[in-house]
Scaffold this active site. Structure first.
Site, PDB file in Angstrom:
ATOM      1  N   ASN A 116     -62.402 -18.343  92.672  1.00 10.20           N
ATOM      2  CA  ASN A 116     -63.172 -17.948  91.489  1.00 10.20           C
ATOM      3  C   ASN A 116     -64.310 -17.010  91.874  1.00 10.20           C
ATOM      4  OD1 ASN A 116     -61.460 -19.644  90.232  1.00 10.20           O
ATOM      5  ND2 ASN A 116     -62.936 -21.301  89.947  1.00 10.20           N
ATOM      6  N   HIS A 133     -62.132 -14.472  96.899  1.00  9.79           N
ATOM      7  CA  HIS A 133     -61.899 -13.254  96.107  1.00  9.79           C
ATOM      8  C   HIS A 133     -63.203 -12.556  95.727  1.00  9.79           C
ATOM      9  CE1 HIS A 133     -57.635 -14.805  94.800  1.00  9.79           C
ATOM     10  NE2 HIS A 133     -57.720 -14.497  96.079  1.00  9.79           N
ATOM     11  N   THR A 204     -55.588 -24.515  90.260  1.00  8.27           N
ATOM     12  CA  THR A 204     -54.997 -23.232  90.663  1.00  8.27           C
ATOM     13  C   THR A 204     -53.486 -23.293  90.471  1.00  8.27           C
ATOM     14  OG1 THR A 204     -54.601 -21.675  92.478  1.00  8.27           O
ATOM     15  CG2 THR A 204     -55.057 -23.950  93.115  1.00  8.27           C
ATOM     16  N   SER A 205     -52.921 -22.160  90.038  1.00  5.58           N
ATOM     17  CA  SER A 205     -51.476 -22.121  89.804  1.00  5.58           C
ATOM     18  C   SER A 205     -50.703 -22.072  91.117  1.00  5.58           C
ATOM     19  CB  SER A 205     -51.123 -20.920  88.927  1.00  5.58           C
ATOM     20  OG  SER A 205     -51.660 -19.750  89.489  1.00  5.58           O
ATOM     21  N   GLU A 231     -50.950 -29.071  84.667  1.00  2.79           N
ATOM     22  CA  GLU A 231     -49.486 -29.027  84.577  1.00  2.79           C
ATOM     23  C   GLU A 231     -48.895 -28.902  85.978  1.00  2.79           C
ATOM     24  OE1 GLU A 231     -48.726 -25.491  82.324  1.00  2.79           O
ATOM     25  OE2 GLU A 231     -49.362 -24.186  83.948  1.00  2.79           O
ATOM     26  N   ALA A 247     -59.621 -31.210  85.227  1.00  4.26           N
ATOM     27  CA  ALA A 247     -60.486 -31.370  86.398  1.00  4.26           C
ATOM     28  C   ALA A 247     -61.837 -31.978  86.006  1.00  4.26           C
ATOM     29  CB  ALA A 247     -60.699 -30.013  87.071  1.00  4.26           C
TER      30      ALA A 247
HETATM   31  P1  OAD Z   1     -54.542 -19.263  87.354  1.00  2.33           P
HETATM   32  O1  OAD Z   1     -55.031 -18.780  86.040  1.00  2.33           O
HETATM   33  O2  OAD Z   1     -53.343 -18.616  87.943  1.00  2.33           O
HETATM   34  O3  OAD Z   1     -54.215 -20.803  87.268  1.00  2.33           O
HETATM   35  C1  OAD Z   1     -55.083 -21.702  86.629  1.00  2.33           C
HETATM   36  C2  OAD Z   1     -54.484 -23.079  86.737  1.00  2.33           C
HETATM   37  O4  OAD Z   1     -55.430 -24.013  86.230  1.00  2.33           O
HETATM   38  C3  OAD Z   1     -53.194 -23.268  85.937  1.00  2.33           C
HETATM   39  O5  OAD Z   1     -52.210 -23.818  86.800  1.00  2.33           O
HETATM   40  C4  OAD Z   1     -53.590 -24.248  84.810  1.00  2.33           C
HETATM   41  O6  OAD Z   1     -52.545 -25.166  84.527  1.00  2.33           O
HETATM   42  C5  OAD Z   1     -54.757 -24.977  85.436  1.00  2.33           C
HETATM   43  N1  OAD Z   1     -55.760 -25.502  84.491  1.00  2.33           N
HETATM   44  C6  OAD Z   1     -56.186 -24.972  83.322  1.00  2.33           C
HETATM   45  N2  OAD Z   1     -57.179 -25.707  82.798  1.00  2.33           N
HETATM   46  C7  OAD Z   1     -57.389 -26.741  83.654  1.00  2.33           C
HETATM   47  C8  OAD Z   1     -58.288 -27.857  83.680  1.00  2.33           C
HETATM   48  N3  OAD Z   1     -59.185 -28.076  82.708  1.00  2.33           N
HETATM   49  N4  OAD Z   1     -58.217 -28.726  84.730  1.00  2.33           N
HETATM   50  C9  OAD Z   1     -57.297 -28.532  85.720  1.00  2.33           C
HETATM   51  N5  OAD Z   1     -56.427 -27.499  85.757  1.00  2.33           N
HETATM   52  C10 OAD Z   1     -56.473 -26.618  84.756  1.00  2.33           C
HETATM   53  O7  OAD Z   1     -55.809 -19.192  88.313  1.00  2.33           O
HETATM   54  P2  OAD Z   1     -55.850 -19.064  89.905  1.00  2.33           P
HETATM   55  O8  OAD Z   1     -54.842 -19.946  90.535  1.00  2.33           O
HETATM   56  O9  OAD Z   1     -57.276 -19.215  90.268  1.00  2.33           O
HETATM   57  O10 OAD Z   1     -56.953 -12.958  91.289  1.00  2.33           O
HETATM   58  O11 OAD Z   1     -55.408 -17.566  90.103  1.00  2.33           O
HETATM   59  C11 OAD Z   1     -55.455 -17.030  91.386  1.00  2.33           C
HETATM   60  C12 OAD Z   1     -55.801 -15.579  91.313  1.00  2.33           C
HETATM   61  O12 OAD Z   1     -54.904 -14.911  90.430  1.00  2.33           O
HETATM   62  C13 OAD Z   1     -57.170 -15.278  90.721  1.00  2.33           C
HETATM   63  O13 OAD Z   1     -58.203 -15.375  91.653  1.00  2.33           O
HETATM   64  C14 OAD Z   1     -57.012 -13.896  90.191  1.00  2.33           C
HETATM   65  C15 OAD Z   1     -55.667 -14.074  89.532  1.00  2.33           C
HETATM   66  O14 OAD Z   1     -54.932 -12.944  89.288  1.00  2.33           O
HETATM   67  C16 OAD Z   1     -57.321 -11.665  91.093  1.00  2.33           C
HETATM   68  O15 OAD Z   1     -57.808 -11.256  90.065  1.00  2.33           O
HETATM   69  C17 OAD Z   1     -57.096 -10.802  92.286  1.00  2.33           C
END
Ligand code: OAD
Length: 256
Positions: A116, A133, A204-205, A231, A247
């Protein structure tokens, strides 16, 4: 089933690494990039969908996109920057800060690897934070690489001119697709992952590398692995304790 197991392993762990993604900040009102929003997609207006559903990352989050249209890219990042400044840390961020305090007080170590760029972990009190990042709150000169912290008000000039070089522009100090992660962050992550006895992946996804590979590396080194996500993700099938919950609700219960 997984929650009590995760709680007891966390209480016994000495060297903990937590990897966070956009999901941990969702309960602070910041949009994730992909995955679940916790509501059914049809119910949501476009401006509440995940970011990469509304916007094309190839036109906004690459060096080529910035070269092609620096005004559009910097306008978008300034909009997101102001969203981050307006957001407040939530109980999930606070729980991880408490986990760090408790662990270090009993002689353990804690490393928070975050994808983040919002700085909410630091605002919640986390100290040992590795920003994989970068951060959207700082910008840097394209010519000198000197960093600049814009004020809280909206920027007025797009693309913003650098105060450090007559031909420089300011760009957000984030890592775009196709760019290298900061070496210092990569080295700190590798060290922490190698020594940890517990690794927890939160919100994180698990599809963006290298962050997505850390949980696998920690597991291969014998660490206990926990996932907290709304999920299932590609790692849910094999982590030791998959927990599908918000979370901000489950982390405070895990570190009480
Ligand atoms: P993502 O948006 O890919 O994934 C977010 C994850 O959080 C998903 O799997 C959701 O299911 C989960 N989620 C949503 N709300 C939640 C909650 N309240 N509690 C728990 N889980 C929850 O985000 P990142 O994995 O951070 O990079 O994405 C990685 C990178 O891809 C980012 O840093 C960004 C993006 O493109 C760049 O911009 C270079």
């Amino acid at each position: 089933m997984s929650l009590p197991l995760a709680q007891s392993r966390l209480a016994a762990a000495r060297h903990v690494v937590v990897l966070t993604g956009a999901g941990i900040s969702a309960e602070s009102g910041l949009r994730t990039f992909r995955g679940s929003t916790g509501a059914s997609a049809e119910d949501l207006p476009a401006d509440m969908q995940t970011l990469w559903k509304e916007f094309d990352p190839m036109r906004l989050a690459t060096p080529e996109a910035f070269d092609a249209d620096p005004a559009m890219v910097t306008r978008w990042y300034d909009w997101r920057r102001r969203g981050c400044l307006a957001a407040e840390p939530n109980p999930g961020h606070a729980a991880l800060a408490k986990l760090e305090r408790d662990l270090t007080a009993r002689g353990g170590t804690f490393t928070l690897l975050t994808q983040n760029v919002d700085r909410l972990h630091q605002r919640a009190g986390s100290v040992n934070v590795v920003e994989l990042h970068g951060t959207i709150l700082e910008w840097r000169c394209t010519r000198t690489q000197r960093r600049f912290t814009p004020g809280p008000e909206p920027m007025t000039e797009f693309p913003p001119r650098s105060p450090f070089h007559p031909e420089g522009l300011l760009r957000p100090d984030v890592v775009w697709f196709g760019e290298m992660l900061p070496e210092v962050a990569l080295a700190a992550s590798a060290r922490a992952v190698e020594r940890c006895d517990l690794f927890m992946s939160v919100g994180t996804s698990s599809v963006v590398y290298p962050a997505a590979a850390y949980v696998r590396a920690a597991s291969a080194n014998g660490a206990f692995t926990i996932e907290v996500n709304l999920e299932p993700t590609p790692i849910s099938g094999w982590v030791d304790a998959p927990i599908h919950a918000k979370a901000g609700e489950v982390l405070p219960r895990m570190v009480c």
